[in-house]
Design an enzyme around this catalytic site. Sequence first.
Site, PDB file in Angstrom:
ATOM      1  N   HIS A 130       0.705  -1.017  -0.057  1.00 15.28           N
ATOM      2  CA  HIS A 130       0.129   0.012   0.248  1.00 15.28           C
ATOM      3  C   HIS A 130       0.876   1.311  -0.144  1.00 15.28           C
ATOM      4  O   HIS A 130       2.084   1.233   0.128  1.00 15.28           O
ATOM      5  CB  HIS A 130      -0.930  -0.092   1.298  1.00 15.28           C
ATOM      6  CG  HIS A 130      -2.240  -1.011   0.999  1.00 15.28           C
ATOM      7  ND1 HIS A 130      -2.140  -2.257   1.398  1.00 15.28           N
ATOM      8  CD2 HIS A 130      -3.452  -0.602   0.499  1.00 15.28           C
ATOM      9  CE1 HIS A 130      -3.237  -2.815   1.067  1.00 15.28           C
ATOM     10  NE2 HIS A 130      -4.081  -1.797   0.594  1.00 15.28           N
ATOM     11  N   LYS A 134      -0.601   4.887   4.432  1.00 18.54           N
ATOM     12  CA  LYS A 134      -1.482   3.869   5.297  1.00 18.54           C
ATOM     13  C   LYS A 134      -0.932   3.663   6.636  1.00 18.54           C
ATOM     14  O   LYS A 134       0.188   3.309   7.062  1.00 18.54           O
ATOM     15  CB  LYS A 134      -1.502   2.617   4.373  1.00 18.54           C
ATOM     16  CG  LYS A 134      -2.516   1.331   5.057  1.00 18.54           C
ATOM     17  CD  LYS A 134      -2.826   0.437   4.069  1.00 18.54           C
ATOM     18  CE  LYS A 134      -3.674  -0.588   4.726  1.00 18.54           C
ATOM     19  NZ  LYS A 134      -4.987   0.034   4.941  1.00 18.54           N
TER      20      LYS A 134
END
Length: 237
Positions: A130, A134
Amino acid sequence: MKIVLIGHGKMGRLIEETALAAGDSIVGVFTDENLGDLATFEAADVVIDFSNHVALPAVVDYVKRTGTALLSGTTGYSEEEKTLLFSAGDAAPVLWSANFSLGIAVLAKALKLVTGALRPDFDIEVTETHHNKKADAPSGTAKLLIEALDPAHELTPVYGREGFTGARTSNEIGVHALRGGTVAGTHTVHYFGPDEELEFTHRASSRQIFVNGALKAARLLVKEPKGVTTLDTLLFR
């Protein structure tokens, strides 16, 4: 649909934009600043929550009072909070998922079949990637895939490896999180067998896939009787 929207961040704004373009109406938008107003707000067809776990009590109270269907994509809930969320099923149809991508839903369905055929001869590892903003790891989607891989919880998750860890055991499932750049989300399930390897990978190019899946699920959810359901049930019955 008449939609009550909880949260107005990137996901919330994209849901609003996409829903309005499809002819739906957003009858209310609630954030931390006006969440208290939900206590007296009118019923709608569905409340869509992609906010923060702190909003959960107010959202559940609203659903129980009005009978409005609840679709939640909020991640990071504790087990106690999930119990509270699912208690709203006594008053309305309720759906929670860590990922509303239709591709991920199909992948999770396929993993159940594949794993049954390959285990215990194959070792399983999960990697997820990600963007660098995040905050949680592993991702909610990775947890969703692990649940599909091991619904009976017979395998032991191992979150990364470091140092002299010894040989890998057959009853573990490795979980690894990568963070960097602007990656919307990539999840790969690796099956390592004797002299062969099988991989399943899902790549998200943008948040739009989650919005499209959430709105499709919401249209199905509002037709359901009260109770807790799953994305798998809605899509594959």
